[in-house]
Design a protein around this motif. Sequence first.
Motif, short mmCIF file in Angstrom:
data_model
loop_
_atom_site.label_atom_id
_atom_site.label_comp_id
_atom_site.label_asym_id
_atom_site.label_seq_id
_atom_site.Cartn_x
_atom_site.Cartn_y
_atom_site.Cartn_z
N SER A 1 0.81 -1.21 0.00
CA SER A 1 0.00 0.00 0.00
C SER A 1 0.85 1.27 0.00
O SER A 1 0.33 2.38 0.14
N GLU A 2 2.16 1.11 -0.18
CA GLU A 2 3.08 2.25 -0.18
C GLU A 2 3.72 2.40 -1.56
O GLU A 2 3.66 1.50 -2.39
N LYS A 3 4.34 3.53 -1.79
CA LYS A 3 5.03 3.75 -3.07
C LYS A 3 6.35 2.99 -3.03
O LYS A 3 7.21 3.26 -2.19
N LEU A 4 6.52 2.06 -3.94
CA LEU A 4 7.71 1.22 -3.96
C LEU A 4 8.48 1.43 -5.26
O LEU A 4 7.90 1.49 -6.34
N ASP A 5 9.80 1.52 -5.15
CA ASP A 5 10.65 1.54 -6.33
C ASP A 5 11.92 0.77 -6.02
O ASP A 5 12.13 0.31 -4.89
N LEU A 6 12.76 0.58 -7.03
CA LEU A 6 13.96 -0.22 -6.88
C LEU A 6 14.86 0.32 -5.78
O LEU A 6 15.41 -0.45 -4.97
N GLU A 7 15.03 1.63 -5.72
CA GLU A 7 15.92 2.22 -4.73
C GLU A 7 15.45 1.92 -3.31
O GLU A 7 16.26 1.56 -2.44
N ARG A 8 14.16 2.06 -3.07
CA ARG A 8 13.64 1.80 -1.72
C ARG A 8 13.79 0.33 -1.34
O ARG A 8 14.19 0.01 -0.23
N VAL A 9 13.47 -0.57 -2.26
CA VAL A 9 13.58 -2.00 -1.97
C VAL A 9 15.04 -2.37 -1.73
O VAL A 9 15.36 -3.14 -0.82
N ALA A 10 15.96 -1.81 -2.53
CA ALA A 10 17.38 -2.10 -2.37
C ALA A 10 17.88 -1.69 -0.99
O ALA A 10 18.63 -2.42 -0.34
N LYS A 11 17.45 -0.52 -0.52
CA LYS A 11 17.85 -0.08 0.82
C LYS A 11 17.30 -1.00 1.89
O LYS A 11 17.97 -1.28 2.89
N ALA A 12 16.10 -1.47 1.70
CA ALA A 12 15.45 -2.32 2.70
C ALA A 12 16.17 -3.66 2.86
O ALA A 12 16.24 -4.21 3.96
N VAL A 13 16.70 -4.21 1.75
CA VAL A 13 17.37 -5.52 1.83
C VAL A 13 18.89 -5.38 1.84
O VAL A 13 19.62 -6.37 1.78
N HIS A 14 19.38 -4.10 1.89
CA HIS A 14 20.81 -3.81 2.05
C HIS A 14 21.67 -4.32 0.89
O HIS A 14 22.71 -4.95 1.08
N TYR A 15 21.20 -4.03 -0.34
CA TYR A 15 21.95 -4.35 -1.55
C TYR A 15 21.97 -3.11 -2.44
O TYR A 15 21.08 -2.26 -2.36
N SER A 16 22.98 -3.03 -3.31
CA SER A 16 22.96 -1.95 -4.29
C SER A 16 21.82 -2.22 -5.26
O SER A 16 21.49 -3.37 -5.55
N LYS A 17 21.21 -1.15 -5.76
CA LYS A 17 20.06 -1.34 -6.65
C LYS A 17 20.47 -2.01 -7.97
O LYS A 17 19.67 -2.72 -8.58
N TYR A 18 21.72 -1.82 -8.38
CA TYR A 18 22.18 -2.43 -9.62
C TYR A 18 22.33 -3.95 -9.46
O TYR A 18 21.89 -4.72 -10.30
#
Length: 286
Positions: A20-37
């Motif tokens: 229910s929130e705005k999700l993008d690659l950058e946010r998900v990457a920060k959440a799982v502690h990986y670079s977005k690339y």
Amino acid sequence: MKNEEKLTGAVIDYIEGHLSEKLDLERVAKAVHYSKYHLHRAFTQTAGRTIHDYVQRRQLTEAAKLLVYSDRPILEIALSAGYESQQAFTTVFREMYKKSPGRYREEKIFYPLQLAWVWRNTPERPDGGGDWQSRIRPAQMEDIPLWMELVRQVVDGFPCLDEVDYRERLREYIGGSRAFILTDGKEAAGVMGLTPETGSIDFWGIHPRYRKLGIAPAFLKQAFSVVKAGGELSITTFREGDRADPGCRRRLKELGFAEGELLMEFGYPTQRLVLSRRCREESGDE
């Protein structure tokens, strides 16, 4: 591969907890502690689609559910699906569902674009590099729960799927020895419903985690072993350019299927694809 499988599972868990929130690659990457690339590459290679595609389909599915089962305004639903305006939401919804949110609400029939993936374990391979086909067997009535679990994992490939109607048809296919299943541990890795008299593949699903392990060619060999001699296989899928296609058309054409006639199924635009036994043999896959 095991690390990528584990990472993909973690990404899916995070997405499902924040739909229910705005999700993008950058946010998900920060959440799982990986670079977005690195995350983009790992998720795409493992799951066969981008994080953006998965998020969009899941959020649109939840939005469609709210349209049918709630009285919330369309604008409010659009915002909860991560869109900044009702217009932007309507544009994408129409492209994926082939109707406007308002019309979808009026029809009061919910069906999902994408249900949550279950990423339990790393897929096994046949012992000693053996043949997947030897593990494909006729499905039994007791396989229905596993079969339906897989259906929910690949529902993105089958627009307008009605589970109640599908389950009834599945019982008929099993009773007529027209349903085949490949299990891996306590889950179904692949299933196929077939009409041997015509060569029609009426349902074919392979779990996303198994699509790169050579299961698809094994199912085609199994299908050709039961269709009439000299026959061909056919299947309907998305038309070219349909944004709702999660990659089904591309995978079928990579297996050698050729384009057939355009169709309308349950009000949805599709196309019949055909694979001849001769074409399969000439490709060296038989």
